[in-house]
Design an enzyme around this catalytic site. Structure first.
Site, PDB file in Angstrom:
ATOM      1  CE1 TYR B 102      -1.145   8.152   2.206  1.00 19.06           C
ATOM      2  CE2 TYR B 102      -1.983   7.086   0.210  1.00 19.06           C
ATOM      3  CZ  TYR B 102      -2.206   7.750   1.405  1.00 19.06           C
ATOM      4  OH  TYR B 102      -3.485   7.998   1.789  1.00 19.06           O
ATOM      5  CD  GLU B 190      -3.053   8.796   5.061  1.00 22.36           C
ATOM      6  OE1 GLU B 190      -3.727   9.326   4.171  1.00 22.36           O
ATOM      7  OE2 GLU B 190      -2.594   9.429   6.039  1.00 22.36           O
TER       8      GLU B 190
END
Lengths: 290, 378
Positions: B102, B190
């Protein structure tokens, strides 16, 4: 006594020849604030609300000895106005402007901190020490001198609570709106520290809203450092997650920043939290009585 | 402002981040053709909607042939995911995933700085990781002027336990993601998951971005990504008129000056047993034009059974606000009961003017909330 502004305030108005700037400069003068000058690039030689206009903040400071500046310039020029005030040595800068991009405010905040100055706002109503100085856009007449220090993220909601306090005979030492943006110069914690240290403030009201964690930080600070009684109100119990409620900073994201979390954090720190703005005076009176 | 995954991927690609290049389809036929063009391998069909949880809702499917891609697209298009209708799917080649990570950039409000976060737990809900295993998220605060230093990006790579020969590649992507966030005035950037492929290459398999509404004026190319299908038409119309409006599920329409007071007004309605139909901030002055516009927005909702107007006049005179409300009512036809709370200079005169026009005008917000709930039930 009071915090941040008082009868010794020598106020400069940046953007004084604009519609907002000239209107509020006049209002502040009428309230009795010592407005010593204004700044509009290219406006030198003009007079607004009886105050001389200068081209630069540096010139204005040299000529007038201004020690507080208030900013009414459009969002895209406001960061530059803050830099100009801080670099001219003004220790307290109040920015009313709404809609400044967050990524502009991040370096502004760092610069203000590094310079040792204090910024209030942006996107705030300013602050007032009743009977001494009004540095903002709030209606002066609803305020009264007294022992309650008030700090809030909102504008009209603050007026609502101030009005209820004044009607209940509870005047204010200073009422301060810190602003509804995600990046603001002065936090609840900063304001609480100032009120705790101010001998004229006997009790504190904190008015928060959904989004971020400033209220939770305030709760921790209150538990550890504040000896004066604190009453709170949090707006947005009915606000849905993921939606920005007007203020850029008022959004519940990732399940955090809810009113319920903030209320329980404040209550755990001994703060009496009102369900309605009108309950604030009663809770304060109870807190002051013991 | 939110954008779709495929749009976010385009923005990232323009800033030099390797993304899984695919194409958008609005029909099963198109999905089949794109799958065929992509070649013989597996493809993923991904619903393009402005909400999370697409995987769980069945909005992401793998297909092993163009025919399967067609079937998957047919199943996903038109699907409802958390109230969003799927109108587009992204067809992307399958990736050979060796490891998932991530990587995200967001504002850290308490520190008033930009935060870059990385985790070895890629491809899962990062908010859950943050809640349950916060130690698995590694953080670096970017310098407010200079941005994310190379050494900070490397520190994230080392904290993830990457082998030394992969750290620089990861750091480059972290720095580019920060740069994208800063250059485009994002409020979120993101990549989840960011993958290391079997061949040892970095690839952004998914992308999510939102942008600061206050900065859109200097990013026309981002503004152009706005998808009107994903936004409430009334909210869009409100924004164009300088009004903050959020649609809610109740039946009491609210018109208020100031965001904090607007929230408090909704809360007061609820406290008195009603349900607010909307959040609405008309702005400071509450002029006749703005109030008329607000009436239009609120009455567009057929669920609204009564309207509460809460104006703390302050510097604006109450009689002027009252005139504005009367003028607005002359222009817009409002069929439901209206309760007005008006305070400020000359508020009494204002309330008299409103009463003359047949409106219920009261002194406090609580009183007004109680009244409006009663008149909605009546």
């Amino acid at each position: 006594m009071s915090i941040l502004v008082d009868a010794s305030t020598r106020l400069l108005v940046q953007g004084i020849t604009g519609r907002e700037g000239s209107f509020h400069a006049t209002q502040m003068v009428e309230y009795g604030t010592n407005v010593v000058g204004g700044v509009t690039p290219g406006g030198r030689g003009k007079t607004v609300a009886g105050a001389p206009v200068f081209d630069t903040v540096a010139d204005a400071v040299k000529e007038t000895g201004a020690n507080v500046s208030i900013i009414y310039v459009p969002a895209r020029f406001a960061p530059d106005a803050i830099y100009e005030a801080v670099d001219a040595g003004i220790p307290l800068v109040v920015c009313i402007t709404e809609g400044i991009p967050v990524n502009d405010m991040v370096p502004v905040y760092a610069h203000v901190k590094a310079s040792g100055a204090r910024l209030i706002g942006p996107n705030c109503p300013g602050l007032i020490t009743p009977g001494q100085a009004k540095v903002g856009i709030m209606p002066g007449f609803i305020h009264a001198e007294g022992p309650v220090g008030l700090v809030s993220r909102s504008g009209t909601l603050t007026y609502e609570v101030v009005d209820a306090l004044t009607r209940a005979g509870l005047g204010q030492s200073t009422a301060l709106g810190i602003g509804g943006d995600p990046v603001i110069g002065t936090s609840f914690v900063d304001a609480l520290g100032l009120f705790e240290a101010d001998p004229a403030t006997e009790a504190i009201v904190i008015i928060g809203e959904i989004g971020g964690s400033d209220e939770e930080d305030a709760a921790r600070y209150i538990a550890e450092h504040v000896t004066k009684p604190v009453v709170g109100f949090i707006a947005g119990r009915t606000a849905p997650p993921g939606k920005r409620m007007g203020h850029a900073g008022a959004i519940i994201s990732g399940g955090s920043g809810t009113a319920a979390e903030k209320i329980s954090a404040l209550e755990a720190a001994g703060v009496r939290v009102a369900e309605s703005p009108y309950q604030v005076p009663g809770l304060l009176q109870a807190a002051l009585a013991g | 402002m939110n954008v779709h995954e495929y749009q976010a991927a385009e923005v990232l690609a323009a800033h030099g981040i390797p993304v899984n290049a695919g194409q958008v389809a609005t029909t099963p036929d198109e999905a089949e053709r794109i799958a065929r063009d992509l070649g013989s391998g597996v493809v993923a069909i991904k619903a393009q909607v402005h909400t999370g949880g697409r995987g769980k809702a069945g909005g992401i499917k793998l297909a092993r042939s163009p025919q399967e891609a067609r079937d998957a697209a047919a199943a996903i298009l038109g699907m409802d995911i958390r109230g969003h209708t799927v109108r587009k799917v992204l067809v992307v080649p399958g990736a050979d995933i060796a490891q998932e990570f991530y990587l995200g950039v967001v504002l850290d409000r308490p520190n008033r700085r930009t935060l870059v976060m990385a985790s070895g737990e890629g491809g899962v809900d990062i908010e859950e990781v943050a809640r349950e295993r916060p130690e698995r998220i590694h953080r670096q605060l970017a310098d407010p002027v200079l941005g994310l230093h190379a050494y900070q990006a490397r520190q994230l790579g080392f904290a993830l336990g990457l082998p030394a020969d992969k750290v620089n590649g990861f750091a480059a992507i972290a720095q580019r993601l920060y740069a994208t966030y800063a250059a485009e005035d994002a409020s979120l950037a993101e990549i989840n998951p960011l993958v290391l492929t079997g061949a040892g290459d970095w690839l952004a398999l998914d992308a999510k971005m939102s942008f600061d509404d206050n900065a859109l004026f200097r990013h026309p190319s981002i503004e152009a990504l706005r998808d009107p299908d994903e936004e409430n038409a009334t909210e869009l119309e409100a924004r164009r008129g300088g009004i903050s409006f959020v649609k809610l599920d109740g039946d009491i329409g609210c018109i208020v000056n100031g965001a904090g007071l607007a929230m408090a007004t909704m809360d007061a309605v609820k406290l008195h047993g009603g349900e607010p139909a909307n959040f609405l901030d008309v702005g400071g002055g509450a002029s006749a034009d703005q109030v008329a516009r607000a009436f239009g927005l609120v009455t567009a909702d057929p669920a609204v059974r009564a309207i509460l107007i809460n104006i703390f006049g302050g510097i604006t005179r109450g009689d002027v606000v009252a005139q504005g409300i009367r003028e607005a009512l002359g222009r817009v036809n409002v069929a439901v009961p209206i309760v007005v709370r008006l305070s400020g200079t000359n508020a009494e005169e204002g309330r008299r003017l409103l009463a003359e026009a047949g409106l219920t005008a009261v002194d406090t917000m609580d009183e007004a909330a109680a009244q409006v709930v009663r008149s909605a039930v009546a």
